[in-house]
Write a protein that holds these residues in place. Structure first.
Motif, PDB file in Angstrom:
ATOM      1  N   SER A 153       0.831  -1.204   0.000  1.00  0.00           N
ATOM      2  CA  SER A 153       0.000   0.000   0.000  1.00  0.00           C
ATOM      3  C   SER A 153       0.862   1.250   0.000  1.00  0.00           C
ATOM      4  O   SER A 153       0.549   2.222  -0.668  1.00  0.00           O
ATOM      5  CB  SER A 153      -0.962  -0.023   1.181  1.00  0.00           C
ATOM      6  OG  SER A 153      -0.279   0.345   2.353  1.00  0.00           O
TER       7      SER A 153
ATOM      8  N   LEU B 217      -6.064   1.651  -0.559  1.00  0.00           N
ATOM      9  CA  LEU B 217      -6.824   1.306   0.641  1.00  0.00           C
ATOM     10  C   LEU B 217      -8.137   2.071   0.728  1.00  0.00           C
ATOM     11  O   LEU B 217      -9.098   1.606   1.322  1.00  0.00           O
ATOM     12  CB  LEU B 217      -5.988   1.610   1.890  1.00  0.00           C
ATOM     13  CG  LEU B 217      -4.639   0.924   2.001  1.00  0.00           C
ATOM     14  CD1 LEU B 217      -3.962   1.327   3.297  1.00  0.00           C
ATOM     15  CD2 LEU B 217      -4.800  -0.582   1.948  1.00  0.00           C
ATOM     16  N   ASP B 218      -8.175   3.284   0.132  1.00  0.00           N
ATOM     17  CA  ASP B 218      -9.335   4.142   0.329  1.00  0.00           C
ATOM     18  C   ASP B 218     -10.548   3.662  -0.449  1.00  0.00           C
ATOM     19  O   ASP B 218     -10.434   2.980  -1.453  1.00  0.00           O
ATOM     20  CB  ASP B 218      -8.997   5.577  -0.105  1.00  0.00           C
ATOM     21  CG  ASP B 218      -7.997   6.204   0.840  1.00  0.00           C
ATOM     22  OD1 ASP B 218      -8.015   5.819   2.008  1.00  0.00           O
ATOM     23  OD2 ASP B 218      -7.200   7.052   0.388  1.00  0.00           O
TER      24      ASP B 218
ATOM     25  N   THR C  26     -13.016   8.666  -3.582  1.00  0.00           N
ATOM     26  CA  THR C  26     -12.887  10.058  -3.172  1.00  0.00           C
ATOM     27  C   THR C  26     -13.845  10.364  -2.025  1.00  0.00           C
ATOM     28  O   THR C  26     -14.851   9.698  -1.849  1.00  0.00           O
ATOM     29  CB  THR C  26     -13.205  11.000  -4.342  1.00  0.00           C
ATOM     30  OG1 THR C  26     -14.483  10.627  -4.846  1.00  0.00           O
ATOM     31  CG2 THR C  26     -12.170  10.886  -5.432  1.00  0.00           C
ATOM     32  N   GLU C  27     -13.473  11.390  -1.272  1.00  0.00           N
ATOM     33  CA  GLU C  27     -14.328  11.784  -0.155  1.00  0.00           C
ATOM     34  C   GLU C  27     -15.613  12.400  -0.691  1.00  0.00           C
ATOM     35  O   GLU C  27     -15.578  13.118  -1.685  1.00  0.00           O
ATOM     36  CB  GLU C  27     -13.583  12.818   0.697  1.00  0.00           C
ATOM     37  CG  GLU C  27     -12.628  12.188   1.656  1.00  0.00           C
ATOM     38  CD  GLU C  27     -12.036  13.222   2.605  1.00  0.00           C
ATOM     39  OE1 GLU C  27     -12.766  14.158   2.976  1.00  0.00           O
ATOM     40  OE2 GLU C  27     -10.856  13.079   2.945  1.00  0.00           O
TER      41      GLU C  27
ATOM     42  N   GLU D 102     -16.369   5.356   7.625  1.00  0.00           N
ATOM     43  CA  GLU D 102     -16.253   6.775   7.931  1.00  0.00           C
ATOM     44  C   GLU D 102     -17.599   7.452   7.714  1.00  0.00           C
ATOM     45  O   GLU D 102     -18.334   7.110   6.782  1.00  0.00           O
ATOM     46  CB  GLU D 102     -15.214   7.420   7.018  1.00  0.00           C
ATOM     47  CG  GLU D 102     -13.805   7.039   7.385  1.00  0.00           C
ATOM     48  CD  GLU D 102     -12.777   7.749   6.525  1.00  0.00           C
ATOM     49  OE1 GLU D 102     -12.453   8.902   6.825  1.00  0.00           O
ATOM     50  OE2 GLU D 102     -12.321   7.122   5.551  1.00  0.00           O
TER      51      GLU D 102
ATOM     52  N   GLN E 108      -8.295  -2.181   3.330  1.00  0.00           N
ATOM     53  CA  GLN E 108      -7.977  -1.464   4.564  1.00  0.00           C
ATOM     54  C   GLN E 108      -8.014  -2.420   5.759  1.00  0.00           C
ATOM     55  O   GLN E 108      -7.171  -2.360   6.647  1.00  0.00           O
ATOM     56  CB  GLN E 108      -8.978  -0.327   4.766  1.00  0.00           C
ATOM     57  CG  GLN E 108      -8.742   0.497   6.022  1.00  0.00           C
ATOM     58  CD  GLN E 108      -7.519   1.398   5.917  1.00  0.00           C
ATOM     59  OE1 GLN E 108      -7.351   2.116   4.932  1.00  0.00           O
ATOM     60  NE2 GLN E 108      -6.644   1.350   6.904  1.00  0.00           N
TER      61      GLN E 108
END
Lengths: 158, 735
Positions: free
Chosen positions: B190, B197-198, B201-202, B254, B274
């Protein structure tokens, strides 16, 4: 660490420069504190009078997986597919200086635009908008104190 | 390239860098331990809303709360312009002290993960982790090969000190080291951007101003329902930015929460990548699991130990490897010499032959027998073959016969020279098999098979004369025997037994000179030994060592043997003439087939005369009180009951479960030891049915009689000595 690179920002409409004759060179100098950590990731970007993202000036730090820690910049610029075009470099060590040079359209100056610097350091807290300064002639050459990792930010207009 | 070569060369090269990672890793493992003691862990069932209320009461400028892997709570805040990070007591929000990400200098971690070389170093460190993984896999293959399979993995380790350190440590830490390398690679993947891992996009979400003030924390339903156990991080909305949101990171994902309405604006699940990374992080660093970090520290510290012992093993093997000086290339040589040697002494004879032939103008190539072949240039071939044990080939040449059977014979003469000891029935058996095989295949011979007894230089020189005649060349064979390095042992005590007519016997106890651990690691001085191994003793005036079974282990602190006067025996006369403080020159030869494996199964020990010596050594070290049953055969309890008082003592201590003694030269003595076994047939059968391990030591005739008797005794069990031998439950040490 100095990065005296000429950066042409044509990423967004707001920053598009019709001709070089109508542009001015802006030099940002960010002096980092001795915060006692690994090299800092720093994103320098502009917001417009309404606080909307207007373009990225520089991103220091090469690993995309850490960009989420530059949280404001990362969120605001998410839709900008060209936000990293030609404006990335190495992370900035504690106590070092980041120097960024950009050509900005005349129309951006004294028009309510603000320069923001987000910063983040491994294992330490993120610092979105560590420092912000209006892009106006009145602030040119006057150091602005940062919150956490950035000691001062100064910009010069030429 | 075999596993051994991979293991050796990877270990010697990249292993050096792995030492750096091992040491720094061991140091870094200090952090989780330190953090575990630094601040109290938050109770799992505490709600996050309550925690936040407590924190905001004591730290008004709080911006971020972190639930650390150690379980403690850290709060980030601004006190005016001053950024602070503090440990907080979750019970009342009290500030406990300043928080720091690590108590160690940063360069330790950077050295560990990137060798202080930035991104290139990260690739390097990942490469080292991969090499360690390969080292672990090859180590497992070699370990299984050495120990003889999974079932015997925990058996006693033999060999030099460096070998034992390497293997014993390896057995313990191999799995953890392998896991460490695997988790390191997961984390590198990673960091180096090979795995994302994400969850993407936020989300672009903002708090929607409604004219109301912020909703108090206690009323945020998501934080009310979340317990601290699942919390990772909570970011407060920025006071200066009315659109900012609460940002929550939990074990599951999240969330972005509206500061005015308390509604969850967006949710992102934690990705599988993750989760894998989080597990790898805990397993690699021991973060939040300090006992595991202690294990990791020990494993990290074992890496230098591995490397150092590995270097010594390689160096010892290099030093001991037979090296022929003045070897020609195989293609050019007109004379080829092939060697099969058990202890290495046959190589010395090969070198003498090699030198003599080179001297008369031949181009000579000498190699190990398993590489047997001829070329167009070959005019003469010599095979020098020793015999191992009951007539087998020496270990390295075990497949030589198969290989030779596949080669078609040519007109080149192949001459066999055997080496052995006449006191064994299988004297030169392997050389004889070689001779027969070669002749059957049609290879001619320059000279008929000759067998050299007890490494006799004179006999070798005589064979050289015959060879000179056959070749028509002035050839002289001079062999100076090469002795293994000996250690001077000092006689401490002697216990004399009259024995029978003209055969006095004594139990001799020796001490060895003190040695530093470095000397031992380098393989100098007296090698490690256990009861049942052999000590080679070189009597003055002889070049040939005599071997005696050891009645003690190195742990006992002394070296003990039982010596009987042989008629005209050079070595026994020398030994029985020793007085305390006299010295002998000795070396250790291991006897792995006879040594007792670590076992809980019953052990049947059968010994006659001085043959009781190694058995006494087994009993003496039976600290775990394995049921050991001794059958001892002597002639007269007044004259040759060796170790008699000790045996009674060990019986009382429980080191020995039972003892049966028979004496052949006294009335009602019970006859020979095999007679006792026959009388106890039922009991012996029971023991063998329970899986007993059998060890027999005595004269050749005694061992044969015992084997015949036991075969008869075990017949009702459909069992036999050969079956027990195949399972390595039956071994003899005969003289």
């Amino acid at each position: 660490m100095s990065k005296p690179l000429l950066t042409t920002l044509a990423a967004t409409c707001a920053l598009a420069i019709p001709t070089l004759a109508h542009s001015r060179q802006v030099t940002l100098t960010a002096q980092l504190k001795n915060y006692g950590g690994n090299g800092a990731y720093v994103a320098a970007y502009l917001t417009d009078a309404k606080g909307a993202y207007a373009g990225t000036l520089w991103v220091a730090g090469g690993k995309a997986k850490y960009y989420k820690h530059l949280s404001n910049w990362n969120r605001l610029s998410a839709s900008d597919t060209r936000r990293l075009n030609g404006v990335t470099g190495a992370s900035v060590g504690a106590g070092r200086t980041l120097k960024v040079t950009a050509n900005l359209a005349d129309a951006l100056i004294d028009a309510g635009y603000e320069i923001h610097l987000d910063a983040a350091v491994e294992d330490m807290r993120d610092s979105p908008s560590d420092v912000r300064v209006p892009l106006s002639t009145g602030y040119a050459g006057k150091p602005q104190a940062g919150k956490q990792y950035i000691h001062t930010l100064t910009f010069q207009l030429q | 390239m075999g596993w051994k070569a991979i293991h050796r060369w990877l270990g010697l090269t990249i292993g050096t860098l792995a030492v750096v990672l091992g040491i720094t890793g061991a140091i870094l493992a200090f952090d989780p331990v330190q953090q575990a003691w630094q601040a109290p862990a938050a109770p799992d069932n505490l709600s996050v809303a309550t925690l936040v209320e407590r924190v905001t009461r004591t730290i008004p400028g709080a911006e971020e709360i972190r639930h650390l892997p150690s379980g403690a709570i850290a709060v980030f805040s601004f006190d005016g312009d001053q950024a602070r990070a503090s440990y907080v007591d979750p019970a009342d929000g009290r500030v406990l002290g300043a928080w720091q990400p690590s108590a160690l200098p940063r360069w330790v971690k950077n050295l560990h993960r990137s060798l202080l070389l930035g991104d290139a170093g990260r690739w390097g460190a990942a490469g080292i982790a991969l090499a360690v993984g390969v080292l672990c896999i090859s180590a497992l293959v070699l370990l299984l090969r050495r120990m003889g399979g999974w079932r015997r993995l925990m058996a006693r380790v033999r060999g030099s000190l460096a070998q034992r350190i390497h293997v014993v440590t390896g057995r313990v830490v191999l799995a953890v080291l392998c896991l460490t390398s695997l988790t390191a690679l997961t984390m590198s993947a990673s960091t180096l951007g090979l795995v994302t891992l994400d969850a993407g996009t936020e989300p672009d979400v903002v708090s929607v101003a409604s004219g109301h003030p912020d909703l108090p924390v206690g009323q945020l339903s998501m934080l009310q329902n979340l317990s601290v156990r699942d919390l990772r991080k909570l970011n407060f909305p920025n006071a200066a930015d009315p659109e900012d949101t609460w940002k929550l990171a939990t074990r599951q994902g999240e969330a972005w929460i509206d500061r005015y309405s308390g509604k969850t604006l967006a949710w992102q699940d934690v990705t599988l990548a993750q989760r894998v990374y989080d597990w790898a992080l805990v397993l690699h660093t021991g973060e939040g699991a300090w006992p595991w970090s202690v294990v990791l520290a020990l494993v990290g510290a074992s890496v230098p130990l591995f490397w150092l012992s590995g270097v010594f093993i390689w160096w010892q093997a290099r030093r001991q490897a037979p090296r022929i000086t003045g070897n020609s290339s195989l293609a050019q040589a007109d004379v080829l010499i092939f060697v099969a040697s058990e202890g290495g002494s046959t190589w010395g004879f090969a070198q003498a032959l090699h030198d003599a032939l080179s001297h008369t103008g031949h181009r000579v190539y000498t190699s190990a027998l398993e590489l047997f072949q001829t070329t167009a240039a070959t005019r003469q071939v010599f095979v020098l073959a020793a015999t191992y044990g009951e007539g087998q080939a020496p270990a390295h040449a075990s497949h030589a016969l198969e290989r030779m059977a596949t080669l078609s014979a040519s007109a080149v003469p192949v001459t066999v020279l055997g080496f052995g000891d006449r006191q064994y029935p299988a004297f030169c058996a392997f050389a004889e098999v070689l001779e027969k095989t070669l002749r059957a295949q049609g290879w001619p011979a320059l000279l008929p098979l000759e067998c050299i007894h007890q490494q006799s230089s004179q006999q070798f020189a005589r064979w050289g004369q015959a060879l000179a005649q056959a070749l028509g060349e002035p050839l002289v064979l001079e062999h100076v025997p090469r002795m293994p390095p000996t250690t001077a042992l000092t006689l401490v005590t002697r216990q004399d037994y009259p024995g029978l007519i003209d055969q006095p016997t004594a139990i001799l106890r020796f001490a060895w000179p003190a040695q530093g651990w470095l000397e031992r690691l380098r393989g100098h001085g007296l090698a490690h030994f256990a009861a049942g191994d052999l000590v080679g003793i070189v009597p003055p005036g002889s070049a040939v060592p005599r071997y005696y079974s050891l009645a003690s282990s190195r742990e006992d602190g002394f070296l003990e043997i039982c010596v009987r006067q042989m008629p005209g025996g050079l070595c026994s006369t020398h030994l029985l003439g020793l007085q305390p403080d006299d010295h002998i020159a000795a070396f250790i030869r291991s006897n792995p087939g006879f040594a007792l494996p670590r076992t809980r199964r019953p052990v049947l020990l059968i010994g006659a005369g001085t043959g009781v010596a190694p058995l006494a050594g087994f009993i003496r070290r039976n600290d775990r009180h394995t049921p050991m049953h001794l059958y001892f055969g002597g002639r007269d309890p007044e004259r040759d009951f060796y170790f008699g008082p000790e045996i009674r003592h060990w019986l009382g201590e429980g080191r020995l479960a039972s003892v049966q003694t028979v004496f052949s030269r006294i009335p009602e003595g019970g006859g020979y030891v095999q007679d006792a076994l026959r009388r106890d047939a039922g009991r012996v059968r029971d023991l063998v049915a329970q899986g007993a391990i059998v060890r027999v030591c005595g004269s050749r005739a005694m061992a044969r009689d015992v084997a015949e008797t036991l075969d008869a005794v075990l017949a009702p069990l459909q069992s036999s000595i050969s079956q027990l031998k195949a399972k390595e439950r039956y071994a003899e040490d005969v003289f």
